[in-house]
Design a protein around this motif. Structure first.
Motif, short mmCIF file in Angstrom:
data_model
loop_
_atom_site.label_atom_id
_atom_site.label_comp_id
_atom_site.label_asym_id
_atom_site.label_seq_id
_atom_site.Cartn_x
_atom_site.Cartn_y
_atom_site.Cartn_z
N ILE A 200 9.15 -3.11 2.58
CA ILE A 200 9.41 -1.90 1.87
C ILE A 200 10.80 -1.71 1.27
CG2 ILE A 200 9.68 0.51 2.09
CD1 ILE A 200 7.01 0.63 4.07
N ARG B 50 1.84 8.78 1.88
CA ARG B 50 2.55 7.35 2.11
C ARG B 50 3.70 7.48 3.05
NH1 ARG B 50 4.72 9.13 -2.93
NH2 ARG B 50 6.57 9.55 -2.81
N ASN B 51 4.28 8.80 3.28
CA ASN B 51 5.03 8.84 4.55
C ASN B 51 4.53 8.87 5.79
OD1 ASN B 51 7.38 8.61 2.98
ND2 ASN B 51 7.42 11.08 2.43
N LEU C 169 0.72 -1.39 0.19
CA LEU C 169 -0.07 0.10 -0.13
C LEU C 169 0.65 1.24 0.07
CD1 LEU C 169 -2.93 1.35 0.46
CD2 LEU C 169 -2.40 1.40 2.80
N VAL C 170 1.97 1.32 0.89
CA VAL C 170 2.67 2.36 1.07
C VAL C 170 3.83 2.52 -0.02
CG1 VAL C 170 2.31 2.47 3.42
CG2 VAL C 170 4.36 1.61 2.79
N THR C 171 3.88 1.73 -0.88
CA THR C 171 4.82 1.80 -1.99
C THR C 171 4.23 2.37 -3.19
OG1 THR C 171 4.82 -0.53 -2.17
CG2 THR C 171 6.75 0.39 -1.09
N ARG C 172 2.86 2.46 -3.20
CA ARG C 172 1.96 3.06 -4.30
C ARG C 172 2.47 4.63 -4.39
NH1 ARG C 172 1.12 -1.50 -7.12
NH2 ARG C 172 0.21 -3.07 -5.78
N PHE D 202 1.46 7.50 6.30
CA PHE D 202 1.14 6.22 6.70
C PHE D 202 2.00 5.35 7.10
CE2 PHE D 202 -2.57 6.94 3.18
CZ PHE D 202 -3.40 7.15 4.27
N ARG D 203 3.17 5.41 6.51
CA ARG D 203 4.39 4.53 6.99
C ARG D 203 4.63 4.74 8.53
NH1 ARG D 203 8.97 4.97 2.25
NH2 ARG D 203 7.68 4.00 0.33
N LEU E 25 1.10 7.23 -3.37
CA LEU E 25 0.34 7.91 -2.72
C LEU E 25 0.90 9.03 -2.02
CD1 LEU E 25 -1.40 5.03 -0.36
CD2 LEU E 25 -2.30 5.88 -2.50
N LYS E 26 0.11 10.40 -2.08
CA LYS E 26 0.77 11.55 -1.31
C LYS E 26 0.90 11.52 0.29
CE LYS E 26 -1.67 14.67 -4.76
NZ LYS E 26 -2.55 15.54 -4.82
#
Length: 301
Positions: free
Chosen positions: A185, A111-112, A103-106, A114-115, A108-109
């Motif tokens: 990741i 993503r950081n 999900l977070v390697t897509r 979310f990580r 996404l704006k």
């Protein structure tokens, strides 16, 4: 070779030895006092009847081990509960961790963000985490259930053997999935994008790309994550102690908690060390087999 060259070589060798001792010596000394010496002394006490307090230590040979497998039914029960928990926790933690990594390697704006959010539970200590979730299960879920009328939230989460077991699983997966996500990741970011783009141009769908390209290339990460989750799951203690305390009626008492209770609550340190030694052998054997097997799959991939 003349005398001066011999002394020069000897001086370099001595310098290298001193540098080695300077850098490795303190760590080796700390490892010896904290891990090696207690481990070896623990092996000795496993063959005694020491209570952990007095200076009276009597050698009993294999009596402790015979007792474990003939009289101590709770040890075998805890072993089974730990095995069942380990299988479930390994599967769920790796599945959730890998899913979060995908999900977070897509692109996404956030993503950081979310990580960071997914990793944060790993920073909370197990004891504190257990007490927090104990409040959530006993107070938070009840409030939500009263407001919504959903039976799921009205379950006796820590008062029933089955739901208490799944409560421990939920907390452990919630805590460990973020750490596992970070490893996945790193592996996913090293997958060559040109291979994925070429596969998509040839008509491969997302599942085919994941199965035939991504998964084989991140196999080393699976080896590491399986090793970590097996080790964590077998050795679970703090969450088990703070969340359920092994209850109700020892139905969720994992092996590490059983060993702790035997050695430091029942004051049968020798018997507790015998359990710990068997525990160590089992975990070491399983993790060794797992690493060898998954490493062989890496070669094939």
């Amino acid at each position: 070779m003349n005398v001066s060259e011999v002394f020069t070589m000897g001086g370099k060798r001595g310098k290298n030895i001193l540098l080695f001792l300077a850098f490795v010596g303190p760590a080796l000394l700390a490892f010896s006092f904290i891990v090696l010496i207690p481990f070896l002394s623990g092996i000795y006490y496993a063959f005694t009847d020491w209570n952990g307090v007095t200076g009276n230590v009597q050698w009993v040979g294999l009596d402790n081990f015979i007792t474990l497998f003939t009289e101590d039914k709770q040890f075998l029960t805890s072993f089974w509960i730990t095995t069942k928990y380990t299988i479930v926790a390994i599967l769920l933690t790796n599945f959730v961790g890998f899913s979060l990594a995908l999900l977070v390697t897509r692109g996404l704006k956030l993503r950081n963000v979310f990580r960071t959010a997914f990793f944060l539970p790993n920073l909370i200590g197990g004891l504190i985490l257990g007490f927090i979730w104990q409040f959530i299960f006993t107070k938070g879920f009840v409030s939500i259930g009263n407001l919504t009328g959903i039976d799921f939230f009205n379950l006796s989460w820590l008062g029933d053997a089955n739901t208490a077991f799944w409560g421990i699983v939920i907390v452990s997966v919630w805590q460990g999935a973020g750490y596992i996500m970070i490893i996945y990741i790193a592996a996913l970011q090293n997958v060559p994008q040109e291979l994925i783009e070429a596969a998509r141009m040839d008509g491969a769908n997302s599942w085919q790309v994941l199965k035939n390209i991504t998964l084989p290339l991140v196999a080393p990460a699976f080896t590491i994550c399986l090793f970590l989750t097996i080790s964590w799951s077998f050795k679970i203690f703090d969450v088990n102690l703070s969340l359920t305390g092994g209850g109700p009626f020892k139905s969720t008492e994992m092996l590490a908690l059983n060993i702790y209770t035997e050695a430091f609550v029942n004051n049968r340190y020798g018997l507790g060390e015998a359990k710990a030694l068997i525990f160590f052998i089992v975990v070491a054997t399983i993790t060794t087999i797992q690493v060898m097997y998954t490493k062989s799959k890496e070669v094939e991939a």
